[in-house]
Design a protein around this motif. Structure first.
Motif, PDB file in Angstrom:
ATOM      1  N   GLU A 158       0.829  -1.198   0.000  1.00 38.58           N
ATOM      2  CA  GLU A 158       0.000   0.000   0.000  1.00 38.58           C
ATOM      3  C   GLU A 158       0.870   1.257   0.000  1.00 38.58           C
ATOM      4  OE1 GLU A 158      -3.787   1.383   2.661  1.00 38.58           O
ATOM      5  OE2 GLU A 158      -2.048   0.638   3.758  1.00 38.58           O
ATOM      6  N   LEU A 159       1.913   1.259   0.811  1.00 36.56           N
ATOM      7  CA  LEU A 159       2.830   2.397   0.874  1.00 36.56           C
ATOM      8  C   LEU A 159       3.589   2.573  -0.438  1.00 36.56           C
ATOM      9  CD1 LEU A 159       4.149   1.787   4.475  1.00 36.56           C
ATOM     10  CD2 LEU A 159       2.779   3.749   3.727  1.00 36.56           C
ATOM     11  N   ALA A 160       4.066   1.475  -1.001  1.00 35.13           N
ATOM     12  CA  ALA A 160       4.806   1.541  -2.264  1.00 35.13           C
ATOM     13  C   ALA A 160       3.923   2.121  -3.366  1.00 35.13           C
ATOM     14  CB  ALA A 160       5.318   0.153  -2.647  1.00 35.13           C
ATOM     15  N   ASP A 161       2.674   1.688  -3.428  1.00 38.40           N
ATOM     16  CA  ASP A 161       1.739   2.226  -4.423  1.00 38.40           C
ATOM     17  C   ASP A 161       1.472   3.706  -4.183  1.00 38.40           C
ATOM     18  OD1 ASP A 161       1.536  -0.236  -5.638  1.00 38.40           O
ATOM     19  OD2 ASP A 161      -0.391  -0.757  -4.731  1.00 38.40           O
ATOM     20  N   GLU A 162       1.232   4.068  -2.937  1.00 37.94           N
ATOM     21  CA  GLU A 162       0.928   5.460  -2.600  1.00 37.94           C
ATOM     22  C   GLU A 162       2.089   6.382  -2.939  1.00 37.94           C
ATOM     23  OE1 GLU A 162       0.123   8.082   1.441  1.00 37.94           O
ATOM     24  OE2 GLU A 162      -0.510   5.988   1.406  1.00 37.94           O
ATOM     25  N   PHE A 163       3.314   5.939  -2.664  1.00 35.74           N
ATOM     26  CA  PHE A 163       4.497   6.763  -2.894  1.00 35.74           C
ATOM     27  C   PHE A 163       5.010   6.671  -4.322  1.00 35.74           C
ATOM     28  CE2 PHE A 163       5.819   5.999   1.808  1.00 35.74           C
ATOM     29  CZ  PHE A 163       4.803   6.829   2.237  1.00 35.74           C
ATOM     30  N   GLY A 164       4.542   5.668  -5.078  1.00 40.54           N
ATOM     31  CA  GLY A 164       5.042   5.465  -6.432  1.00 40.54           C
ATOM     32  C   GLY A 164       6.489   4.995  -6.418  1.00 40.54           C
ATOM     33  N   GLU A 165       6.831   4.158  -5.438  1.00 46.73           N
ATOM     34  CA  GLU A 165       8.199   3.672  -5.271  1.00 46.73           C
ATOM     35  C   GLU A 165       8.205   2.150  -5.247  1.00 46.73           C
ATOM     36  OE1 GLU A 165      10.828   5.656  -2.898  1.00 46.73           O
ATOM     37  OE2 GLU A 165       9.769   7.559  -2.990  1.00 46.73           O
ATOM     38  N   SER A 166       9.389   1.585  -5.387  1.00 40.50           N
ATOM     39  CA  SER A 166       9.503   0.133  -5.353  1.00 40.50           C
ATOM     40  C   SER A 166       9.265  -0.373  -3.933  1.00 40.50           C
ATOM     41  CB  SER A 166      10.891  -0.309  -5.825  1.00 40.50           C
ATOM     42  OG  SER A 166      11.859  -0.001  -4.846  1.00 40.50           O
ATOM     43  N   THR A 167       8.755  -1.605  -3.846  1.00 39.90           N
ATOM     44  CA  THR A 167       8.532  -2.185  -2.518  1.00 39.90           C
ATOM     45  C   THR A 167       9.857  -2.354  -1.778  1.00 39.90           C
ATOM     46  OG1 THR A 167       8.548  -4.399  -3.488  1.00 39.90           O
ATOM     47  CG2 THR A 167       6.391  -3.392  -3.093  1.00 39.90           C
ATOM     48  N   ASN A 168      10.938  -2.600  -2.505  1.00 36.37           N
ATOM     49  CA  ASN A 168      12.235  -2.782  -1.861  1.00 36.37           C
ATOM     50  C   ASN A 168      12.707  -1.509  -1.158  1.00 36.37           C
ATOM     51  OD1 ASN A 168      14.510  -4.455  -1.230  1.00 36.37           O
ATOM     52  ND2 ASN A 168      15.683  -3.172  -2.635  1.00 36.37           N
ATOM     53  N   SER A 169      12.590  -0.359  -1.814  1.00 39.33           N
ATOM     54  CA  SER A 169      13.044   0.892  -1.192  1.00 39.33           C
ATOM     55  C   SER A 169      12.186   1.236   0.021  1.00 39.33           C
ATOM     56  CB  SER A 169      13.059   2.042  -2.193  1.00 39.33           C
ATOM     57  OG  SER A 169      11.769   2.354  -2.630  1.00 39.33           O
ATOM     58  N   VAL A 170      10.897   0.962  -0.074  1.00 34.71           N
ATOM     59  CA  VAL A 170      10.010   1.230   1.072  1.00 34.71           C
ATOM     60  C   VAL A 170      10.318   0.257   2.203  1.00 34.71           C
ATOM     61  CG1 VAL A 170       7.600   1.297   1.848  1.00 34.71           C
ATOM     62  CG2 VAL A 170       8.208   2.210  -0.404  1.00 34.71           C
TER      63      VAL A 170
END
Length: 175
Positions: free
Chosen positions: A30-42
């Motif tokens: 959910e955070l990765a989608d919201e931020f538009g970032e990869s799941t790994n960086s999150v």
């Protein structure tokens, strides 16, 4: 300002997400989608903040949920820093991208005149997703503990009503 102290943009986004509203609970995807970032960086930043004790995590089924650790001794100070550094312009910039085709956003009334009456008059000009706007207003009012009165206009309606906006006008977005 906070991004000059904290160089990881993902970490800044996480601090804003969890420390502006400590009731927020989110999971990795959910955070990765919201931020538009990869799941790994999150995931890396979630792990760092959890290891530091600033975030708590718990499993809910197969999902790990994260939230701010309000019992951490630095929680009040971090929350104060986050709220001070999140100016209207930064918030509006993020929100406007999701609202639709916003041509102009400005604050009028008491707040634009430097009077904190507890009521913020916000005028948006353009094609606005009103359902999304209302959900944002509901959340924002809780965060800033002020009432927000919104007027949505099209460009021609603004021209017709321009004279009605008395006093100062604080433009916060113009495209």
């Amino acid at each position: 300002m906070i991004d000059s102290l904290i160089t990881s943009k993902t970490r800044v986004k996480l601090l804003l997400k969890f420390f502006l509203n400590p009731e927020n609970r989110s999971y990795l995807r959910e955070l990765a989608d919201e931020f538009g970032e990869s799941t790994n960086s999150v995931r890396v930043e979630l792990n760092r903040l959890t290891d530091a004790g600033l975030l708590e995590s718990h499993d809910e089924g197969r999902t790990k949920l994260y939230k701010a650790n309000t019992k951490h001794p630095l929680f009040p100070e971090i929350r104060a820093i986050v709220t001070k550094t999140l100016g209207i312009d930064q918030l509006v910039d993020q929100v406007i991208k999701r609202l639709g085709n916003v041509e102009l956003a400005f604050i009028t009334g008491d707040y634009a005149n430097g009077i904190d009456s507890g009521l913020i008059d916000l005028v948006l000009v353009g094609e606005i997703d009103r359902a999304y706007l209302q959900s944002l207003i509901d959340k924002l009012e809780k965060i800033i503990e002020r009432k927000i009165r919104v007027l949505v206009l099209k460009r021609d309606e603004l021209q017709a009503l321009r004279d009605r906006f008395e006093g100062h006008v604080l433009v916060i977005w113009e495209f």
